[in-house]
Design a protein around this motif. Sequence first.
Motif, short mmCIF file in Angstrom:
data_model
loop_
_atom_site.label_atom_id
_atom_site.label_comp_id
_atom_site.label_asym_id
_atom_site.label_seq_id
_atom_site.Cartn_x
_atom_site.Cartn_y
_atom_site.Cartn_z
N ILE A 66 1.18 -0.87 -0.21
CA ILE A 66 0.05 -0.15 0.05
C ILE A 66 0.66 1.62 0.37
N GLU A 67 0.66 2.23 -0.73
CA GLU A 67 1.33 3.15 -1.18
C GLU A 67 0.54 4.82 -0.16
N GLN A 68 1.26 5.24 0.84
CA GLN A 68 0.24 6.03 1.70
C GLN A 68 1.09 7.04 1.27
N PRO A 69 0.03 7.91 1.69
CA PRO A 69 0.51 9.79 0.86
C PRO A 69 1.94 10.24 1.93
N LYS A 70 2.54 11.26 1.60
CA LYS A 70 4.34 11.76 2.39
C LYS A 70 3.62 12.59 2.48
N GLY A 71 4.18 12.80 3.90
CA GLY A 71 4.09 13.56 4.88
C GLY A 71 2.81 14.66 5.21
N LEU A 72 2.16 12.54 5.40
CA LEU A 72 1.30 12.67 7.06
C LEU A 72 1.63 13.11 8.21
N LYS A 73 0.95 13.97 9.30
CA LYS A 73 1.34 14.80 10.06
C LYS A 73 1.05 13.98 11.23
N GLU A 74 0.13 13.42 11.17
CA GLU A 74 -0.61 11.96 12.37
C GLU A 74 -0.14 10.76 12.58
N LYS A 75 -0.11 10.01 12.86
CA LYS A 75 0.18 8.29 12.84
C LYS A 75 -0.44 7.67 13.53
N ALA A 76 -1.71 6.57 13.08
CA ALA A 76 -1.98 4.93 13.91
C ALA A 76 -1.46 4.29 13.59
N VAL A 77 -1.24 3.41 14.97
CA VAL A 77 -0.98 1.80 14.76
C VAL A 77 -2.42 0.90 14.45
N PHE A 78 -1.89 0.47 13.14
CA PHE A 78 -3.51 -0.36 13.54
C PHE A 78 -3.10 -1.85 13.69
N TYR A 79 -4.10 -2.10 15.08
CA TYR A 79 -3.82 -3.37 15.34
C TYR A 79 -5.10 -5.01 15.15
N GLY A 80 -4.50 -5.05 13.75
CA GLY A 80 -5.04 -5.55 12.75
C GLY A 80 -6.54 -7.07 13.28
#
Length: 713
Positions: free
Chosen positions: A458-472
């Motif tokens: 998955i290509e995610q946009p660059k420069g995103l300010k917030e982060k979320a850890v995904f627990y699958g």
Amino acid sequence: MQQEFKQSIDKALHNANLTGALGKFSEAYKVNRAKAYEGIDFEALRTTIAGLKGYAASHLEELSDQFQKNAEAKGAKVFRTNDPAKVREYILKVAQENGVRSVVKSKSMATEEIHLNPYLEKAGIEVGETDLGEWIIQLAGQTPSHMVMPAIHMTKEEVADLFSKEVDERLASDIPRLVKVARNELRPKFLKADMGISGGNMAVAETGSIALVTNEGNARLVTSLPKIHIAVVGIEKLVAKFSDIGPILKALPRSATAQLLTSYVSIISGPTPNSDGSMKDLHIILMDNRRSEMAADPMFKEAMQCIRCASCLNVCPIFRLVGGHVFGKVYTGGIGTILTAWYDELKSSEDIQGLCIQCGACKDVCPGKIDIPGLIMELRRRLVKEQGVPLVQKSIYAVVNNRRLFHGMLRAASVAGKPFSKGTKFIRHLPMFLADLTDGRSLPAIAAKPFRDVFKTIEQPKGLKEKAVFYGGCLIDFAYPEMGVALVKILNRAGIEVLFPEGQTCCGAPARYNGAYETAAGNAADNIEALLAEPADYVISACPTCTVALDHEFIATFESLGRKKLLPQARELAAKTIDFSTLVKKLVDKGRLSLKEGQQLGAITYHDSCHLKRTLKADQAPRQLLAQAGYELTEMFECDTCCGMGGSYSLKLPEISAPILQRKLKNIKDTGAPVVAMDCPGCVMQIRGGMDQDGAAVRVQHTVELIAVQLKD
């Protein structure tokens, strides 16, 4: 589970009269209970009851002394004992000293608990139950199947047969006629009885009074006509003040039978004159039988707050299928499982505790505010501590907790399962001894490529300010990776980068819910290390069971095992954890996410996952999101009743899980909605698999998938 126990379950499930009667009652109860509590702040009321009962549980000795002093000052004789045998001996001694030949009783679970009837009958004393339900089951030679309605499992036709034998006359199943027969048969028993035995709903320390709550009035005849009255009262019925009766009386009829008030409330404060002018011989037995031990236990003290309303039975999806006799003891249902473990012994609950699916419905309606599912989990923990983890479970945990081995086996299963899925997304038939697993529902085929592999592409946009850890969680990772892809798309659109730590593993729920807390603690430690490895603003899960594990149960598991080292990290993780719908609703409200406008997507219905609604209290966010997306919500009947999945429950007790699922499928189809949404991958697995075998044209989707396709470009 023992074979005899499994046979009792099978017998109950195939008793159409039983399941029909319990099913109709539970449907009516939920509606009527809501009406009965209209205008009453139930949370405030049960907080009051929990407080006054909790106080009593913490002061049992003091209140027992006070009760005895005040009751004896009014002329009653008070006997206190921890030994059930001594209760029986005391009653028999009083009977023999007074030449008692005949006894009438008003419903008393405490006397059922100590098996008083056969003991007195063996001594040559005739014992007659006088409450209609108790008399019916006495004639049938059975034990109560419900704590408030002991004969709820019997039809009027079965009762007519019993009464016909009793009066030697063929009776029709006409209820008014049967009631008249009962009255005619019971009245002579009251008049000739030498002794009356009752229970007690409350014992007031302040006044030495006992309070009796009934609907038929037979308790008044039992306690007033015979010259001797013995009340057998468990010490958990003690309350400190006379004013404490009020809140309990307000909740008891509403919770027990959904009535606004009960027909008869009798408060007995000392002996009264008999018809010949003599004073009644009043005996009150305060029975302990390990209740004080329960009160001294930091966790199980809470169970002393029970007011014996049986509302936990009335809302239990398992009880309404199997009834009370499967539990095999005097006290039935969720609270009965706990009481059996204490009043009898822990081992006695070994089989019956497995009946609990942990849906939490009982916890929501308990007027004593008892965490019944939590206490049953603690029973499981103590059983495992006492007996060890069964070999099969130990082998499973050894595989699941070896992340590389477990993931490797799941990848291999994707290939091995292809002959059974035959090109579909379902496994509809399994061979030989595994066939039960696909009886009534299909299973999801293991994904050819797990989410952890898909995520890397998955290509995610660059420069995103917030982060979320995904627990699958296991299901999204290995069965439904498309749900994970949808979640990444949504969060990216809101300006949040998604991280997926490779080290995450099973949340530990299967081990914890089976009492293997040590194993669950290992899962928690591994996940804490993985999920906190990188700084992030959120830890998000699209599985309520996993969310509860991260947000609540890691902490609870460490605390129960006395492991303090990782508690700070567990609390840090909990503070960041949020379920999918709650987070996305906040993002939409803040304008960080926009849904397509003017959409008219048609009818949709929603199934409440047990953990999402009852533990996380997050049942409104997904509904609001779906409405904002353009769906017209049509609520199904019993939308918040368990679907029967219950994690590994559907594998251990498929015979119970299957009819629960069928009921859920019917409720969904009855709405006419072509789509049913839910926020739990486990519920998707259960309901989607059921719909596949049913052949119904109803699409089963996780909310994350439905929202992802409605994002504004």
